[in-house]
Design a protein around this motif. Sequence first.
Motif, PDB file in Angstrom:
ATOM      1  N   TYR A 144       0.810  -1.214   0.000  1.00  0.00           N
ATOM      2  CA  TYR A 144       0.000   0.000   0.000  1.00  0.00           C
ATOM      3  C   TYR A 144       0.846   1.267   0.000  1.00  0.00           C
ATOM      4  O   TYR A 144       0.412   2.311  -0.496  1.00  0.00           O
ATOM      5  CB  TYR A 144      -0.929  -0.006   1.220  1.00  0.00           C
ATOM      6  CG  TYR A 144      -1.918  -1.147   1.187  1.00  0.00           C
ATOM      7  CD1 TYR A 144      -2.969  -1.148   0.274  1.00  0.00           C
ATOM      8  CD2 TYR A 144      -1.799  -2.242   2.038  1.00  0.00           C
ATOM      9  CE1 TYR A 144      -3.884  -2.200   0.223  1.00  0.00           C
ATOM     10  CE2 TYR A 144      -2.699  -3.297   1.998  1.00  0.00           C
ATOM     11  CZ  TYR A 144      -3.735  -3.268   1.079  1.00  0.00           C
ATOM     12  OH  TYR A 144      -4.629  -4.316   1.024  1.00  0.00           O
ATOM     13  N   VAL A 145       2.042   1.176   0.575  1.00  0.00           N
ATOM     14  CA  VAL A 145       2.957   2.323   0.588  1.00  0.00           C
ATOM     15  C   VAL A 145       4.294   1.845   0.038  1.00  0.00           C
ATOM     16  O   VAL A 145       5.149   1.357   0.783  1.00  0.00           O
ATOM     17  CB  VAL A 145       3.118   2.887   2.020  1.00  0.00           C
ATOM     18  CG1 VAL A 145       4.080   4.069   2.016  1.00  0.00           C
ATOM     19  CG2 VAL A 145       1.770   3.324   2.588  1.00  0.00           C
ATOM     20  N   TYR A 205       7.251  10.473   8.408  1.00  0.00           N
ATOM     21  CA  TYR A 205       7.526   9.657   7.228  1.00  0.00           C
ATOM     22  C   TYR A 205       8.993   9.228   7.192  1.00  0.00           C
ATOM     23  O   TYR A 205       9.314   8.067   6.917  1.00  0.00           O
ATOM     24  CB  TYR A 205       7.149  10.413   5.956  1.00  0.00           C
ATOM     25  CG  TYR A 205       5.681  10.773   5.880  1.00  0.00           C
ATOM     26  CD1 TYR A 205       4.708   9.779   5.823  1.00  0.00           C
ATOM     27  CD2 TYR A 205       5.273  12.105   5.890  1.00  0.00           C
ATOM     28  CE1 TYR A 205       3.358  10.110   5.764  1.00  0.00           C
ATOM     29  CE2 TYR A 205       3.920  12.435   5.834  1.00  0.00           C
ATOM     30  CZ  TYR A 205       2.975  11.433   5.777  1.00  0.00           C
ATOM     31  OH  TYR A 205       1.642  11.760   5.729  1.00  0.00           O
ATOM     32  N   TRP A 233      -0.279   6.102   7.892  1.00  0.00           N
ATOM     33  CA  TRP A 233       0.152   6.431   6.526  1.00  0.00           C
ATOM     34  C   TRP A 233      -0.675   5.645   5.514  1.00  0.00           C
ATOM     35  O   TRP A 233      -1.135   6.185   4.495  1.00  0.00           O
ATOM     36  CB  TRP A 233       1.643   6.102   6.396  1.00  0.00           C
ATOM     37  CG  TRP A 233       2.292   6.620   5.143  1.00  0.00           C
ATOM     38  CD1 TRP A 233       1.704   7.254   4.085  1.00  0.00           C
ATOM     39  CD2 TRP A 233       3.695   6.560   4.839  1.00  0.00           C
ATOM     40  NE1 TRP A 233       2.640   7.577   3.136  1.00  0.00           N
ATOM     41  CE2 TRP A 233       3.869   7.175   3.569  1.00  0.00           C
ATOM     42  CE3 TRP A 233       4.806   6.041   5.495  1.00  0.00           C
ATOM     43  CZ2 TRP A 233       5.121   7.267   2.965  1.00  0.00           C
ATOM     44  CZ3 TRP A 233       6.053   6.154   4.903  1.00  0.00           C
ATOM     45  CH2 TRP A 233       6.205   6.752   3.641  1.00  0.00           C
ATOM     46  N   LYS A 236      -4.303   6.914   5.152  1.00  0.00           N
ATOM     47  CA  LYS A 236      -4.313   8.202   4.459  1.00  0.00           C
ATOM     48  C   LYS A 236      -4.063   8.008   2.964  1.00  0.00           C
ATOM     49  O   LYS A 236      -4.716   8.639   2.121  1.00  0.00           O
ATOM     50  CB  LYS A 236      -3.249   9.118   5.063  1.00  0.00           C
ATOM     51  CG  LYS A 236      -3.268  10.532   4.495  1.00  0.00           C
ATOM     52  CD  LYS A 236      -2.311  11.451   5.232  1.00  0.00           C
ATOM     53  CE  LYS A 236      -2.385  12.867   4.691  1.00  0.00           C
ATOM     54  NZ  LYS A 236      -1.490  13.792   5.437  1.00  0.00           N
ATOM     55  N   ARG A 237      -3.146   7.119   2.620  1.00  0.00           N
ATOM     56  CA  ARG A 237      -2.840   6.837   1.212  1.00  0.00           C
ATOM     57  C   ARG A 237      -4.057   6.244   0.500  1.00  0.00           C
ATOM     58  O   ARG A 237      -4.368   6.594  -0.650  1.00  0.00           O
ATOM     59  CB  ARG A 237      -1.646   5.873   1.141  1.00  0.00           C
ATOM     60  CG  ARG A 237      -1.252   5.413  -0.265  1.00  0.00           C
ATOM     61  CD  ARG A 237      -0.744   6.539  -1.158  1.00  0.00           C
ATOM     62  NE  ARG A 237       0.395   7.256  -0.625  1.00  0.00           N
ATOM     63  CZ  ARG A 237       1.676   6.882  -0.779  1.00  0.00           C
ATOM     64  NH1 ARG A 237       1.967   5.776  -1.455  1.00  0.00           N
ATOM     65  NH2 ARG A 237       2.644   7.609  -0.285  1.00  0.00           N
TER      66      ARG A 237
END
Length: 394
Positions: A144-145, A205, A233, A236-237
């Motif tokens: 996802y990130v 981050y 994170w 939010k992404r």
Amino acid sequence: MQSITKNDMKVFPPNSEDIVTKDNWFTTQKSLQGYCHSGELSSNRIIWRGNHSPTPLSYAKDSLDLAKINVTNAENVLSYLERTNTDAFLVMHKGEVLYENYFNGYKSYQPHALNSATKSFVGLIVSLLSDEGVLDLNKKASIYVPELEGTGLGEGTIQQLLDMQVPVKYMEADTPMGIGRGTPIFIASGSMPKPDNYNGPENLYEFMISSKKDKLPGTVFKYENGQTETLGWIVKRLTGKNLAELIQEFIWSKLGVEENALMHLDQIGTDIASGGMRATLRDLARFGEMMRNNGYYNGQQIIPENMIRDIQKGGNQKYLAESSHHYLLGFSYYNKWWISHDRYGGYSARGKFDQQIHIAPKADTVIVKLSSYHSPNSVGIDAFQAILEYLVKQ
């Protein structure tokens, strides 16, 4: 930015020892209390209460006499509250408030720091998004990130991050530097100033990206803040919304609370997922009562019942017993909640300096404690059990 509590303003300008700053906010009991009572040390984002009238709380005719409930032979619950620097305390039984009180100059309308109790709200948001099919609990964070690819935090699955089972190490600059000087997560989040010799991450981050692999994810319990920040994170992404907006949308605006809650931000405006939320005692009682009623409150199903039942089952007790949190005898940690596995089905949101939202479904009870206490550890377990046993016998 600095904060001055009303009780400290005996002279103006105040004496230097009465000013709470990011340099000293938890170096003394007095400074810690100022921090817990005031949200002025950092930028905040509002978690809006919505435009509805507050849901009325029902108060019992007779208040609970905590001085008559013994924790040990030497201490009753009221003296325990005083000893542990309690700022506000509430007991709700079968939907009625039996006890509500405020100490140390704290006011009923002031949002109090929740610190790590914030994590339980994050756990609910992640679970709700999973329930809606937005994310898969079994996929790695780096899916996802992508920025987390190759980092320690990126190796864990969403479920492992929820359960604090992604053990990581940070670069040498990220090791604790002492209570008086802070730790890099506090520096990265803007909760403490950067020392002259510091060369570590300067926002959340950067902090997450600095994580390195340690033990295999899913094999141990290791409590630390980076895992919850990673979930912040991710959500939010995936949603394009910050954490405060998601808590507002899914939970806070539906409870019929009296006050807005707040979320602390780092220097670049990122919600501090691991410990940034502030809220009032009564509103946290409403939240706890919603959890006790299997997600139903204020005339609506706010959290799916199956999600609450899943939390109550708990997680791996062995992992927690083998960790630094071994003093929480019999507990497990699951979906960002501390599960007691006691006869009352208890589970809690717990924060540093002894903030607790304790739900005991089989005793029909919710207990909320807001404190500014330096050494909480297992504090509250015996006292809360004494209250539950007293109420069940009545």
